[in-house]
Design an enzyme around this catalytic site. Sequence first.
Site, PDB file in Angstrom:
ATOM      1  NE  ARG A 238      35.135  42.281  29.499  1.00 37.66           N
ATOM      2  CZ  ARG A 238      35.762  41.099  29.537  1.00 37.66           C
ATOM      3  NH1 ARG A 238      35.249  40.101  30.237  1.00 37.66           N
ATOM      4  NH2 ARG A 238      36.905  40.917  28.902  1.00 37.66           N
ATOM      5  CD  GLU A 267      34.802  43.166  36.734  1.00 36.41           C
ATOM      6  OE1 GLU A 267      33.671  42.914  36.268  1.00 36.41           O
ATOM      7  OE2 GLU A 267      35.835  42.633  36.327  1.00 36.41           O
ATOM      8  CG  HIS A 286      36.163  39.390  35.698  1.00 38.02           C
ATOM      9  ND1 HIS A 286      36.062  40.561  35.001  1.00 38.02           N
ATOM     10  CD2 HIS A 286      36.240  38.421  34.745  1.00 38.02           C
ATOM     11  CE1 HIS A 286      36.082  40.318  33.696  1.00 38.02           C
ATOM     12  NE2 HIS A 286      36.184  39.019  33.515  1.00 38.02           N
TER      13      HIS A 286
END
Length: 323
Positions: A238, A267, A286
């Site tokens: 993450r 993000e 991602h």
Amino acid sequence: MEKPTVFVTRRIPEAGLRLVREACEMRLWEGALPPPRDVLLRDVRDCAGLLCLLTETIDAEVMDAAPRLRVISQMAVGVDNVDLAAASARGIPVGHTPGVLTEATADLTFALLLAAARRIPEGIEHVRSGEWKTWDPLALLGAAVCGATLGIVGMGRIGAAVARRARGFDMTIIYTDHERKPHLEAELGVVYASLDELLARSDFVSLHCPLTEETTHLIDADALRKMKATGILVNAARGPVVDTAALLQALEEGWIAMAALDVTDPEPLPAGHPLAHRADCIVVPHVGSATVAARERMATIAAQNLLAGLRGDPLVHCANCAR
Ligand code: DGY
């Protein structure tokens, strides 16, 4: 019998959507981007079930907006965007999708590691820009992967799958976690180390821990300074596990050689962000679990978790249920 109303916060693979549609009154957010907060709060109001993604913040406010909510099912393994304590306090099970994206994420991790080590994006740019004039004994020299030392931070399912791949590259594998994993040490020949030791010894540091209070900014300026100047950092966990400002400084000042990121903080990473434009930093959006097979299985399990929770049955995978 009346079907339960559920809110699905984005179009997911049909394998999962079909299961939900058959059993429920499905309210589907069709937008390409996550539903705005006010839409989420509005559309969940009369729902018994919520099928969500990691892009939504599912906190006490959302749960209180939906007094009939019986289950939250997230199509991801990580549930750091869901307030598990708030869900538990309200007796709401939270489903997630571990297992089915392990190999896809480990593959992507290794793709990033190899791409960074061998400077693949720079090579592609070299060809496209016409800089490739001859075979050059000094051009685009990278780091050897075979025989190097890999440090894995977080030896869960994905960390172990990365270690299995690293064995094929004859890497020395060290790991750190909140506890030792003797069965994996025996199976994979991985050796436990403290985080400090791992950072100092590793040629590649690969992050696979969940995002928690303890792991937020685990890789900060101090940690980055402990890595080798030739070291390469890979993050497929993450974004906030890494302090972005510290990483930028580490690359600018040569504390480490490269970074390869599947996840970022913030993000999405804005297109103009300096990390998106450095030759020593690879950023992909991602996509760790982004294979057709993995996403279909994730959608199926997310649907199964949703339906199980609506029936009051145990979820296939529950992030906040007593084991
Ligand atoms: C997850 O499942 O947590 C990944 O980050 C997305 O697949």
